[in-house]
Each structure stands twice: as C-alpha cells, then as structure tokens.
Motif scaffolding. Structure first.
Motif, PDB file in Angstrom:
ATOM      1  N   TYR A  85     -23.266  78.542  23.983  1.00 35.97           N
ATOM      2  CA  TYR A  85     -22.234  78.026  22.739  1.00 35.97           C
ATOM      3  C   TYR A  85     -20.675  78.226  23.024  1.00 35.97           C
ATOM      4  O   TYR A  85     -20.091  77.495  22.593  1.00 35.97           O
ATOM      5  N   ARG A  86     -20.377  79.294  23.902  1.00 40.89           N
ATOM      6  CA  ARG A  86     -19.222  79.395  24.280  1.00 40.89           C
ATOM      7  C   ARG A  86     -18.417  78.211  25.139  1.00 40.89           C
ATOM      8  O   ARG A  86     -17.328  77.981  25.083  1.00 40.89           O
ATOM      9  N   ASP A  87     -19.483  77.488  25.823  1.00 42.84           N
ATOM     10  CA  ASP A  87     -18.814  76.512  26.721  1.00 42.84           C
ATOM     11  C   ASP A  87     -19.075  75.067  26.023  1.00 42.84           C
ATOM     12  O   ASP A  87     -18.723  73.996  26.752  1.00 42.84           O
ATOM     13  N   GLN A  88     -19.478  75.182  24.693  1.00 41.98           N
ATOM     14  CA  GLN A  88     -19.798  73.645  24.407  1.00 41.98           C
ATOM     15  C   GLN A  88     -18.348  73.073  23.522  1.00 41.98           C
ATOM     16  O   GLN A  88     -17.570  74.082  22.939  1.00 41.98           O
ATOM     17  N   PHE A  89     -18.159  71.773  23.616  1.00 43.50           N
ATOM     18  CA  PHE A  89     -17.289  71.207  22.714  1.00 43.50           C
ATOM     19  C   PHE A  89     -17.747  71.524  21.226  1.00 43.50           C
ATOM     20  O   PHE A  89     -18.819  71.820  20.833  1.00 43.50           O
ATOM     21  N   TYR A  90     -16.631  71.206  20.269  1.00 45.04           N
ATOM     22  CA  TYR A  90     -16.958  71.200  18.879  1.00 45.04           C
ATOM     23  C   TYR A  90     -18.131  70.412  18.382  1.00 45.04           C
ATOM     24  O   TYR A  90     -18.787  70.920  17.573  1.00 45.04           O
ATOM     25  N   ASP A  91     -18.301  69.213  18.589  1.00 50.24           N
ATOM     26  CA  ASP A  91     -19.305  68.197  18.408  1.00 50.24           C
ATOM     27  C   ASP A  91     -20.784  68.730  18.955  1.00 50.24           C
ATOM     28  O   ASP A  91     -21.791  68.597  18.215  1.00 50.24           O
ATOM     29  N   GLU A  92     -20.745  69.309  20.110  1.00 51.05           N
ATOM     30  CA  GLU A  92     -21.795  69.858  20.906  1.00 51.05           C
ATOM     31  C   GLU A  92     -22.284  71.154  20.002  1.00 51.05           C
ATOM     32  O   GLU A  92     -23.560  71.262  19.885  1.00 51.05           O
ATOM     33  N   GLN A  93     -21.392  72.104  19.504  1.00 57.10           N
ATOM     34  CA  GLN A  93     -21.628  73.132  18.639  1.00 57.10           C
ATOM     35  C   GLN A  93     -22.366  72.753  17.545  1.00 57.10           C
ATOM     36  O   GLN A  93     -23.449  73.345  16.882  1.00 57.10           O
ATOM     37  N   GLN A  94     -21.685  71.755  16.587  1.00 58.49           N
ATOM     38  CA  GLN A  94     -22.525  71.302  15.424  1.00 58.49           C
ATOM     39  C   GLN A  94     -23.944  70.797  15.651  1.00 58.49           C
ATOM     40  O   GLN A  94     -24.689  70.867  14.738  1.00 58.49           O
TER      41      GLN A  94
END
Length: 501
Positions: A169-178
């Motif tokens: 999660y710490r290494d994801q872009f915002y859209d990947e987090q969603q």
C-alpha cells in the motif's frame, strides 16, 4: 520508484500523487463576506467608500480616506444549517462556531505643507478570516440505481491485478490504492482471477438497485488573509493604494459513506453493506497583491476601481482511508472485512493558482447623515489552475476546470444612515454561480443589517447577516458521482470594537 521517500515513523508515507478535484480549486477561489461589523452590515459595499479597516480588502486606496489612526478587532459567531434532499429523503445538520474574524490598524501621516498636493500617506495592516470552513452535512436516502461500486471500478479498470495485489500500500499510486480498497474489501472482483496481468474488474455488489446510502462529512479550519497596505491622497480628491497579501489555509475534512442493500443473496458471497471513510488535511500558504483607486468626482459622488491579482498557493495534502464491508451468501456465513492500513499518505506539495478579481464601485455620500454604495466584481473561475500545468497529474483536471467553471459576477449594495452618534446600516449581496451548469454550486443571496454607536474615541458596531445558497455536489468526483441537493443557510453575528489612536 512510486514513492520518493519512506519515513521511519509507523503509519506515514510520502507519496508523489493524489487525486485533486475541481471542488478543491473552488474552495480557495471563493471568499465569504467577512470583516468588521460595519463592513458586514453593509454587505461589503465599500469599494468607493473607504475609511473602514475591511474596506482595504476590497480597495487598498480606502486607507487614505481615514482622518485619524485607528485600530480594531472583530469577533463573529457563525451558525450554518444544511438541509439535504437525497432521492426524496429529507435530512438536516448544522454547525456553530465562534471565531476571531478581523484585527487591524491604520496609521495616517498628514502633510500640512499647503504647497504639497500629496496630502497624506496611510500605512496599515489587516487580518481577516476570509473563509470559515467549520461545517457539517449529512445526507441519507435510497438510491434506485447506483452503488458506490462504480467508484472503485472507475479506478481499478485498466490497472493490472498484480499492481493491486503485489505492491505494498505504501508504494502504490493513489488510483492503485483505491483499486486495492475495492479488491480487499470484496466490493470488486477480477474479471479473470487467474490472470495477474488482467486489467478488468467486475462489481461484487448485488444488482437490483434500492441501495440505502448515507453520506456525512464535517469540515473545519480557515482561509485567512493578512494584508500590508500603503495608500496616499492627492488633493484629497484622488486616493491610490496597494496591498501585499499573505494567505494561510488550514482545512480538515472527515467523511464517511455508508451503503446497505437488501437485494437477494447470491450463490457466492456478495456485499451487503459497507462503510468507506476518508480523512483529508490540506494546509499551506500563498500570496497576492492588490491595486486600487478612489476618485471624488464631486464632494458627494465617488467612484472606485480595484484589482486583486491571482493568488498563488503552495499546498500540502495528507490523507488516510479505511473500508469496512460485510458479505453474505445463500445458506452461508456472514463475513466481515476490515481494510484499514493505518497509514497517513503525505503527498508532495503542489501549486494552485486562483483567479484574480476586478471591482468597480460607486458611492454617494449625503454629507454627515449617511451614504449609499454599490460594488460590482468580476472573477473568472475557469482561470484557476493546478501547477505545473505540464504535469500529467493536472492536465485533465485543468481541462475540467476550464470546461466546468465560468465567469461570475458579484453585486454588493450597502447603505448607512446616521442619527447623531448612532448609525443604522443595511445591505444586500448577490454572487453568481462559479459553475457553467449553475447547480453544482448555485447563486448566492445574502441580506445584512446592523448598527453602531460612536462614543468619541471608541466605537462599537454590531452586524447580522443571512446567507442562502443551494448546491448539488457529488459525494465522490470519480465513478460514483450522485449527490444530494443541499440548501445551506448561514447566520452570522459580528461585534467590532474600534479605537482611535
């Protein structure tokens, strides 16, 4: 690397991207009517009047109208009530706050040389809380067609499954987090679960509509402006002034969206209810400048012209999110999923440029008995920009701003009548919608009144203002964009203490 830094503090990351919205630009481009009680009682129509600490915020030439040194402070109590209509269900919420609204001083230096046509120089400083963000809105109702699954699908579709499941999660872009929230919360499922490169996802919310939904949010904070002013007078007929403004903003928004459906259970587990929480903190500072002039056409009739530049903000965002879901299956066990990373994403700073404003003013002064004043301002909200404009994060957003926002006018009318030491005041304010559709945020109408009493070297002013505005902003800006019709009614009482020095 998708992260520029990992902080060795549990629960914090620094990220390079975040999803700004058109509403973020509007939040800092719009100002509420604030200032001294006299200013508020006359709905801020002071562009050609001057002689009030808050008149400096409209036309910086107004400080040169002062005859004596003056300092003042204003306190305000604000009560806002929001009535919501979401698919026919009526709800309401309200918020009350007490703030330091204004504080400032002007010092006048007169030149008594009769051969010098430049009669005085005025130097001042004035602080104003230009936008009080304390607010609370609650909406509830049954959506006949749309679920929040559309929000997670809009972000997830196009992202490989491996980027959702195999990146921390710490290494994801915002859209990947969603997308990850939707996946681990079982709101969406891969169209091809065995294909880690697959980029298509399906909803795991039972079809059939009739989704009961609640959306509540609380905001707090302020947007303030500190103005450093200098002005001069030529033959006491023409007044010229300039401001250098420092802007400070501190905004917090806590929101929670709940959805429940009673659609028939399926052979595989599907979503029966969910709660999606978002906590946003935005802070930063900016600067702008103002130029202004007031002309005494006659002893009674005055004209004013003022220009306020773009405001350039440097802003920072911090965001934390969590999702809690419940699933059911025919003849099976109810399951609960808690997706809470306990992470605060701290994003890179970015620049927001809000539009400039031009104000035209006229006033007629009836000797010492009173006055009537009119201001008209123009602001092109479509000129708002997130920068750098070449950044791929902001290209689409800036296009949305250009396409959705428009030029809006603001009319302010004020009057004052004096009976010896007592002053009676009233005003009206109209502000057009900054949106082309006129409904996302509607037109504003405001009425005000007040009184003041002059004790000689001390003056006390009291004002009351009422504001009403309708809006219909989506609960989310992406995918699931349904929102409630909100009617906001704001009541404000302000008290000012003024002292001649």
């Amino acid at each position: 690397m998708k992260k520029i830094l990992f902080l060795l503090i549990t629960g914090l990351t620094v990220s390079v991207s975040h999803s700004q919205e058109v509403s973020d630009a509007i939040r800092y481009a719009q100002d509420n009517l604030t200032g001294t009680a006299r200013f508020r009682a006359m709905s801020g129509a002071f562009g050609a009047v001057g002689g009030d600490l808050s008149s400096i915020s409209v036309n910086p030439a107004g400080s040169a109208v002062f005859l004596n040194n003056q300092t003042g402070i204003t306190f305000s109590n604000q009560n806002i009530k929001n009535n919501s209509n979401y698919f026919g269900t009526q709800t309401s919420d309200k918020e009350n706050s007490f703030i330091l609204n204004q504080a400032g001083a002007v010092f006048v230096f007169n030149d008594h040389n009769p051969s010098n046509n430049w009669k005085k120089i005025a130097i001042g400083a004035n602080y104003e809380n230009t936008n009080n963000f304390n607010n609370s809105v609650f909406s509830a109702g049954t959506n006949p067609t749309n679920s929040i699954d559309k929000y997670f699908l809009a972000f997830a579709n196009g992202i490989p499954l491996k980027d959702v499941t195999q990146i921390d999660y710490r290494d994801q872009f915002y859209d990947e987090q969603q997308a990850a929230f939707g996946y681990y919360g079982k709101v969406i499922i891969p169209a091809n679960p065995g294909d880690i490169n697959g980029t298509q996802y399906l909803s795991n919310v039972p079809a059939g509509g009739k989704y009961y939904q609640e959306n509540g949010f609380q905001t707090s904070g302020y947007n303030s402006k500190l103005s450093f002013n200098i002005a001069t007078s030529y033959k006491d007929r023409i007044y010229l002034g300039a401001n250098l403004n420092v802007h400070i903003t501190d905004y917090r928004k806590t929101s929670s969206f709940f959805e429940k459906n009673d659609n028939p259970l399926q052979p595989t587990e599907t979503i029966s209810d969910l709660t999606f929480n978002n906590d946003l903190y935005t802070y930063g500072n900016g600067f702008s400048f103002q130029l202004g002039a007031i002309a005494k056409v006659t002893e009674s009739f005055r004209l004013g012209l003022a220009y306020e530049s773009n405001t350039w903000y440097e802003l920072y965002d911090e965001l934390s999110q969590s999702l809690y879901t419940t699933t059911d299956v025919i003849g099976g066990q109810t399951k609960y999923y808690n997706d809470n990373p306990n992470i605060v994403n701290i994003y890179e700073s970015y620049t927001l440029q809000t539009p400039g404003k031009t104000t035209f003013s006229a006033a007629y002064v009836f000797g010492k008995s009173g006055l009537i004043s009119v201001d008209y301002s123009i602001k092109d909200y479509s000129n708002s920009k997130f920068k750098p404009t070449s950044d791929t994060r902001f290209r689409g957003l800036n296009n949305d701003i250009s396409n959705q926002l428009t030029t809006a006018g603001e009319l302010r009318v004020g009057a004052e009548y004096k009976i010896k030491q007592l002053s009676l005041r009233g005003g009206y304010r109209f502000e057009g919608s900054p949106y082309k559709n006129g409904t996302t945020i509607g037109d504003l109408n405001s009425y005000s009144g007040g009184l003041g009493y002059n004790f000689g070297g001390t003056r006390v002013d009291l004002a009351y203002s009422y504001l009403e505005r309708k809006s219909n902003q989506g609960f989310f800006a992406t995918g699931f964009t349904d929102g409630a019709n909100i009617t906001s009614k704001l009541n404000n009482v302000s008290l000012t203490l003024l002292f001649e020095l």
